[in-house]
Design a protein around this motif. Structure first.
Motif, PDB file in Angstrom:
ATOM      1  N   ARG A 192       0.855  -1.182   0.000  1.00 59.46           N
ATOM      2  CA  ARG A 192       0.000   0.000   0.000  1.00 59.46           C
ATOM      3  C   ARG A 192       0.894   1.236   0.000  1.00 59.46           C
ATOM      4  O   ARG A 192       2.032   1.192   0.487  1.00 59.46           O
ATOM      5  CB  ARG A 192      -0.865   0.006   1.265  1.00 59.46           C
ATOM      6  CG  ARG A 192      -2.299   0.428   1.020  1.00 59.46           C
ATOM      7  CD  ARG A 192      -3.244  -0.315   1.966  1.00 59.46           C
ATOM      8  NE  ARG A 192      -2.890  -0.143   3.350  1.00 59.46           N
ATOM      9  CZ  ARG A 192      -3.342   0.849   4.122  1.00 59.46           C
ATOM     10  NH1 ARG A 192      -4.126   1.778   3.630  1.00 59.46           N
ATOM     11  NH2 ARG A 192      -2.989   0.904   5.386  1.00 59.46           N
ATOM     12  N   VAL A 193       0.361   2.312  -0.538  1.00 59.10           N
ATOM     13  CA  VAL A 193       1.144   3.542  -0.624  1.00 59.10           C
ATOM     14  C   VAL A 193       0.311   4.722  -0.121  1.00 59.10           C
ATOM     15  O   VAL A 193      -0.892   4.794  -0.369  1.00 59.10           O
ATOM     16  CB  VAL A 193       1.641   3.779  -2.078  1.00 59.10           C
ATOM     17  CG1 VAL A 193       0.519   3.730  -3.075  1.00 59.10           C
ATOM     18  CG2 VAL A 193       2.392   5.088  -2.200  1.00 59.10           C
ATOM     19  N   GLY A 194       0.969   5.599   0.613  1.00 64.43           N
ATOM     20  CA  GLY A 194       0.357   6.858   1.025  1.00 64.43           C
ATOM     21  C   GLY A 194       1.238   7.984   0.506  1.00 64.43           C
ATOM     22  O   GLY A 194       2.471   7.898   0.607  1.00 64.43           O
ATOM     23  N   GLY A 199       3.447  18.115   4.113  1.00 62.22           N
ATOM     24  CA  GLY A 199       3.108  17.691   5.472  1.00 62.22           C
ATOM     25  C   GLY A 199       1.780  16.957   5.585  1.00 62.22           C
ATOM     26  O   GLY A 199       1.430  16.473   6.652  1.00 62.22           O
ATOM     27  N   ARG A 200       1.033  16.858   4.471  1.00 62.72           N
ATOM     28  CA  ARG A 200      -0.288  16.219   4.549  1.00 62.72           C
ATOM     29  C   ARG A 200      -0.293  14.897   3.794  1.00 62.72           C
ATOM     30  O   ARG A 200       0.332  14.777   2.731  1.00 62.72           O
ATOM     31  CB  ARG A 200      -1.348  17.131   3.924  1.00 62.72           C
ATOM     32  CG  ARG A 200      -1.329  18.521   4.495  1.00 62.72           C
ATOM     33  CD  ARG A 200      -2.582  19.248   4.144  1.00 62.72           C
ATOM     34  NE  ARG A 200      -3.694  18.708   4.889  1.00 62.72           N
ATOM     35  CZ  ARG A 200      -4.964  19.005   4.651  1.00 62.72           C
ATOM     36  NH1 ARG A 200      -5.275  19.820   3.671  1.00 62.72           N
ATOM     37  NH2 ARG A 200      -5.921  18.488   5.389  1.00 62.72           N
ATOM     38  N   LEU A 201      -1.017  13.946   4.341  1.00 67.46           N
ATOM     39  CA  LEU A 201      -1.254  12.691   3.624  1.00 67.46           C
ATOM     40  C   LEU A 201      -2.384  12.990   2.646  1.00 67.46           C
ATOM     41  O   LEU A 201      -3.526  13.202   3.067  1.00 67.46           O
ATOM     42  CB  LEU A 201      -1.667  11.597   4.610  1.00 67.46           C
ATOM     43  CG  LEU A 201      -1.874  10.218   4.018  1.00 67.46           C
ATOM     44  CD1 LEU A 201      -0.552   9.623   3.542  1.00 67.46           C
ATOM     45  CD2 LEU A 201      -2.519   9.287   5.031  1.00 67.46           C
ATOM     46  N   ILE A 202      -2.044  13.064   1.355  1.00 74.43           N
ATOM     47  CA  ILE A 202      -3.062  13.539   0.406  1.00 74.43           C
ATOM     48  C   ILE A 202      -3.739  12.419  -0.374  1.00 74.43           C
ATOM     49  O   ILE A 202      -4.809  12.607  -0.922  1.00 74.43           O
ATOM     50  CB  ILE A 202      -2.492  14.582  -0.591  1.00 74.43           C
ATOM     51  CG1 ILE A 202      -1.298  14.033  -1.334  1.00 74.43           C
ATOM     52  CG2 ILE A 202      -2.159  15.885   0.120  1.00 74.43           C
ATOM     53  CD1 ILE A 202      -0.898  14.889  -2.525  1.00 74.43           C
ATOM     54  N   LEU A 216      -4.618   7.070  -7.633  1.00 72.50           N
ATOM     55  CA  LEU A 216      -4.521   7.167  -6.180  1.00 72.50           C
ATOM     56  C   LEU A 216      -5.814   7.768  -5.645  1.00 72.50           C
ATOM     57  O   LEU A 216      -6.386   8.676  -6.261  1.00 72.50           O
ATOM     58  CB  LEU A 216      -3.349   8.085  -5.810  1.00 72.50           C
ATOM     59  CG  LEU A 216      -1.968   7.461  -5.953  1.00 72.50           C
ATOM     60  CD1 LEU A 216      -0.921   8.541  -6.127  1.00 72.50           C
ATOM     61  CD2 LEU A 216      -1.653   6.632  -4.727  1.00 72.50           C
ATOM     62  N   ARG A 217      -6.286   7.234  -4.519  1.00 79.53           N
ATOM     63  CA  ARG A 217      -7.495   7.770  -3.894  1.00 79.53           C
ATOM     64  C   ARG A 217      -7.123   9.010  -3.088  1.00 79.53           C
ATOM     65  O   ARG A 217      -6.282   8.951  -2.198  1.00 79.53           O
ATOM     66  CB  ARG A 217      -8.083   6.708  -2.957  1.00 79.53           C
ATOM     67  CG  ARG A 217      -9.561   6.734  -2.845  1.00 79.53           C
ATOM     68  CD  ARG A 217     -10.168   5.566  -2.069  1.00 79.53           C
ATOM     69  NE  ARG A 217      -9.220   4.722  -1.361  1.00 79.53           N
ATOM     70  CZ  ARG A 217      -8.746   3.561  -1.813  1.00 79.53           C
ATOM     71  NH1 ARG A 217      -9.121   3.101  -2.980  1.00 79.53           N
ATOM     72  NH2 ARG A 217      -7.904   2.862  -1.098  1.00 79.53           N
ATOM     73  N   VAL A 218      -7.737  10.112  -3.411  1.00 76.77           N
ATOM     74  CA  VAL A 218      -7.407  11.361  -2.708  1.00 76.77           C
ATOM     75  C   VAL A 218      -8.066  11.343  -1.331  1.00 76.77           C
ATOM     76  O   VAL A 218      -9.262  11.053  -1.215  1.00 76.77           O
ATOM     77  CB  VAL A 218      -7.896  12.577  -3.525  1.00 76.77           C
ATOM     78  CG1 VAL A 218      -7.720  13.858  -2.731  1.00 76.77           C
ATOM     79  CG2 VAL A 218      -7.132  12.646  -4.835  1.00 76.77           C
TER      80      VAL A 218
END
Ligand code: ATP
Length: 224
Positions: A192-194, A199-202, A216-218
């Motif tokens: 899995r990828v984030g 600074g934000r997990l987008i 990628l799921r926003v």
């Protein structure tokens, strides 16, 4: 491992901004983002090396203070004695950490350094040094392994060896959280990828979804 709205401010700068991240047992999670995105600061908060400005970290249902023994990390260039062999360096660490002596041979095997274990650390290539760092992080058989850009600075062969090692660890069921600035790398070795930016997990996705052509799921608007 879960974080809830984990935040780190340095004065006006928000280095990590409300990052809520879950790494599930047995998965290899890639924390992807460019330099300065906040990856290292996040990983350092998970390890109790940086105090969050806000938000929480839970490791295996426990607070950090109770769970640090469950985490192994390679987060800075590892510090070893150059005139000792790789094996003796690990023996020193194992003794400090109270690990059974048998772990040393086992982790050397895991990182594929058994053949060179008797050579002085100072003679190792950067890739071998990094792999010995992973071996050190594995000494306690941690439930979670955190690796900060483990292929950074390595030559192509060193990168390939490190990626193979991480894939092997993942296949053996180890939970791994690694940071990277290379999407291709994350796609090769992670489940899995984030994506972290400013600074934000987008965005987040499984690698299988990406391979299938999905986007990628926003999860947050980068401009919010
Ligand atoms: P890199 O791959 O370059 O390490 P990164 O994604 O890991 O990048 P961080 O090192 O976490 O990013 O840095 C995020 C932001 O926080 C950057 O703008 C950085 O300059 C800033 N920062 C990090 N540590 C500190 C500190 N101790 N004091 C002030 N600012 C800091």
């Amino acid at each position: 491992m879960e974080t809830h709205e984990l935040t780190k401010r340095y004065g006006q700068l928000v280095a990590v901004d409300k990052v809520s991240l879950t790494v599930r047992p047995g998965e290899v999670y890639g924390f992807l983002g460019p330099n300065g995105a906040g990856k290292t600061t996040t990983l350092r908060m998970l390890l109790g090396l940086v105090r969050p400005s806000a938000g929480t970290v839970r490791l295996f249902g426990k607070d950090i203070a109770q769970s640090l023994g469950d985490v192994g990390a390679l987060i800075e260039g590892p510090a070893f004695y150059p005139y000792l062999s790789g094996r003796d360096n690990l023996r020193v660490l194992a003794r400090y950490a109270g690990c059974p002596a048998g772990r040393v041979g086992l982790v050397l095997d895991l990182v594929d350094l058994t053949d060179r274990a008797g050579d002085r650390y100072g003679t190792y290539s950067l890739g071998m040094k990094q792999r010995l760092g992973v071996a050190a992080a594995l000494l306690k058989d941690p439930k979670l392994l955190i690796l900060d850009e483990p292929t950074n600075g390595l030559d192509p062969a060193g990168m390939a060896d490190m990626r193979r090692l991480i894939r092997r660890l993942g296949a053996a069921g180890k939970t791994v959280l690694l940071s990277s600035h290379m999407l291709g790398e994350v796609q090769q070795i992670c489940d899995r990828v984030g994506v972290v930016s400013g600074g934000r997990l987008i965005a987040e996705s499984t690698v299988a979804e990406l391979r299938g052509g999905a986007r990628l799921r926003v999860v947050a608007d980068p401009l919010d």
